[in-house]
Motif scaffolding. Structure first.
Motif: not given
Length: 96
Positions: A39-41, A69-71, A76-78, A91-92
């Motif tokens: 979620s980063k720019n 939802p937020s950097a 979340a575990a899910e 890849i993240a």
């Protein structure tokens, strides 16, 4: 996480993968590619370019794309469970 998850840290030596996993990664056949957007720019733009490159090399690859939802927080575990269940490689990306 289960023992089936393999984390690759760029600074560390790559752990030995399962032989069948190596064949799947090398051919791209049946490979399920996970993408986690932090979620980063501009992370979405960077990941889109990576996905385009992967699809060009492996047209039949399955892509599972998720976004935090937020950097500022971890995934979340899910989300991690979904990626573990539905993908072979993840890849993240972070970008600004």
């Amino acid at each position: 996480m289960t023992d089936s998850v393999m984390w690759i840290i760029p600074e560390a030596p790559t752990p030995k993968a399962h032989e069948s996993g190596l064949r799947k990664l090398g051919s791209g056949t049946g490979l399920r590619f996970g993408v986690l957007d932090n979620s980063k720019n501009n992370a979405d733009h960077l990941l889109a370019m990576i996905i385009d490159g992967v699809k060009a090399k492996f047209p039949d690859i399955a892509i599972v794309r998720t976004r935090k939802p937020s950097a500022a927080t971890g995934a979340a575990a899910e989300v991690l469970a979904q990626l573990e269940k539905e993908t072979d490689v993840v890849i993240a990306a972070m970008a600004d």
